[in-house]
Design a protein around this motif. Structure first.
Motif, PDB file in Angstrom:
ATOM      1  N   ALA A 145       0.838  -1.209   0.000  1.00 13.45           N
ATOM      2  CA  ALA A 145       0.000   0.000   0.000  1.00 13.45           C
ATOM      3  C   ALA A 145       0.872   1.257   0.000  1.00 13.45           C
ATOM      4  N   ALA A 146       1.995   1.214   0.727  1.00 14.46           N
ATOM      5  CA  ALA A 146       2.887   2.380   0.799  1.00 14.46           C
ATOM      6  C   ALA A 146       3.532   2.636  -0.563  1.00 14.46           C
ATOM      7  N   VAL A 147       3.864   1.569  -1.279  1.00 18.04           N
ATOM      8  CA  VAL A 147       4.437   1.730  -2.630  1.00 18.04           C
ATOM      9  C   VAL A 147       3.376   2.309  -3.554  1.00 18.04           C
ATOM     10  N   GLU A 148       2.169   1.776  -3.474  1.00 18.14           N
ATOM     11  CA  GLU A 148       1.080   2.268  -4.342  1.00 18.14           C
ATOM     12  C   GLU A 148       0.813   3.757  -4.111  1.00 18.14           C
ATOM     13  N   LYS A 149       0.977   4.190  -2.874  1.00 19.61           N
ATOM     14  CA  LYS A 149       0.720   5.605  -2.561  1.00 19.61           C
ATOM     15  C   LYS A 149       1.949   6.482  -2.783  1.00 19.61           C
ATOM     16  N   GLY A 150       3.042   5.860  -3.242  1.00 25.30           N
ATOM     17  CA  GLY A 150       4.263   6.638  -3.494  1.00 25.30           C
ATOM     18  C   GLY A 150       4.998   7.014  -2.220  1.00 25.30           C
ATOM     19  N   ILE A 151       4.654   6.351  -1.104  1.00 21.15           N
ATOM     20  CA  ILE A 151       5.352   6.654   0.170  1.00 21.15           C
ATOM     21  C   ILE A 151       6.719   5.953   0.161  1.00 21.15           C
ATOM     22  N   LEU A 152       6.752   4.749  -0.396  1.00 24.57           N
ATOM     23  CA  LEU A 152       8.008   3.996  -0.508  1.00 24.57           C
ATOM     24  C   LEU A 152       8.290   3.757  -1.984  1.00 24.57           C
ATOM     25  N   PRO A 153       9.567   3.826  -2.370  1.00 25.74           N
ATOM     26  CA  PRO A 153       9.889   3.453  -3.753  1.00 25.74           C
ATOM     27  C   PRO A 153       9.720   1.936  -3.924  1.00 25.74           C
TER      28      PRO A 153
END
Ligand code: URA
Length: 278
Positions: free
Chosen positions: A266-274
């Motif tokens: 979810a964090a990757v999808e939201k651009g929070i994590l690469p």
């Protein structure tokens, strides 16, 4: 000599049972009928209305607070007013530190408000500080915290890209489970803390935070691993198991591993994590 050994054994028994602090200078005999002079400890501890009404008869150990003491509802209202008036996390911290509504404050060493990065887009909310957290004034610095750091590191996170708060900022003596009354008395502050942070993703660690903040009676094993929506702001929240539970039940780490992979996705999808970390 034998006397010293016996004393040591008694103290060890207390420590093993989680009784690792004194609440008062002198011991209280809880087995004698209460006189009506206010017992300072009983006054400090707010009675839990849920537990009180569930009890068939009033406990002889409980001395009702003096008439002039503010009622539970008044303290909840005060918590709401204080929390709502905070325009920043610093103001909230100050207003919480001065709040006298929750009896746990009297036995705690520090008000444990936050750790991590206030700019983070992921916020973790747990239950209450333990002994080490109480002494240092920071969430998750003890054994549970070390495990939490490992869990975070496994999915490319650390305390620079998450923010951590607790439902209760004061340690329940002996790390007992907080009562519903204590949670209610402090809930406006954590609710406002989440509002002020306004994270993109939330994680509720353990049953107390998940059940209390999602206002459900479902158990954590049912709640964990499924995304829900938190509050009117509809922040995606993932409830999972508490690190302290994993220290007792290491076989359950695989469930939390799955949950944190889910969080990472979810964090990757939201651009929070690469997408190439971990
Ligand atoms: N457990 C919690 O729930 N919070 C802490 O801060 C530490 C241990």
């Amino acid at each position: 000599m034998q006397h010293t050994e016996t004393l040591k054994e008694v103290l060890q028994f207390y420590t093993d049972s989680g009784v690792d602090m004194a609440l008062d200078e002198a011991p209280h005999n809880r087995l004698v009928a209460p006189n009506h002079k206010a017992d300072p400890v009983a006054v400090v501890m707010q009675p839990d209305p849920v537990q009180q009404s569930a009890a068939a008869a009033p406990s002889p150990a409980f001395t009702p607070p003096p008439a002039e003491a503010k009622s539970h509802d008044v303290y909840i209202q005060e918590a709401k007013t204080r929390a709502a008036s905070a325009a920043s996390l610093d103001e909230l911290r100050a207003l919480l530190t001065e709040y006298e509504g929750c009896g746990l404050k009297k036995t705690a060493t520090n008000t444990v408000f936050e750790d991590g990065n206030r700019e983070a887009r992921i916020m973790l909310v747990s239950e209450a500080p333990g002994r080490d957290e109480d002494l240092q004034g920071k969430p998750f610095v003890g054994r549970s915290g070390q495990l939490l750091d490992k869990i975070l590191a496994a999915v490319g996170l650390d305390r620079t890209n998450v923010y951590i708060g607790n439902v209760l900022p004061w340690r329940p003596p002996g790390n007992r489970t907080p009562t519903n009354a204590e949670m209610e008395l402090c809930k406006p502050f954590i609710t406002r803390q989440i509002e002020l942070m306004n994270p993109d993703l939330l994680v509720f660690l353990g049953a107390s935070s998940a059940k209390n903040l999602l206002e459900t009676t479902d158990g954590i094993l049912k709640l964990r691993g499924k995304w829900r929506s938190y509050s009117k702001a509809e922040i995606p929240v993932l409830p999972t198991l508490h690190p302290a539970y994993l220290l007792r039940q290491p076989a359950q780490k695989r469930l939390v591993w799955r949950d944190f992979l889910n969080l990472r996705k979810a964090a990757v999808e939201k651009g929070i994590l690469p997408s190439d970390t971990a």
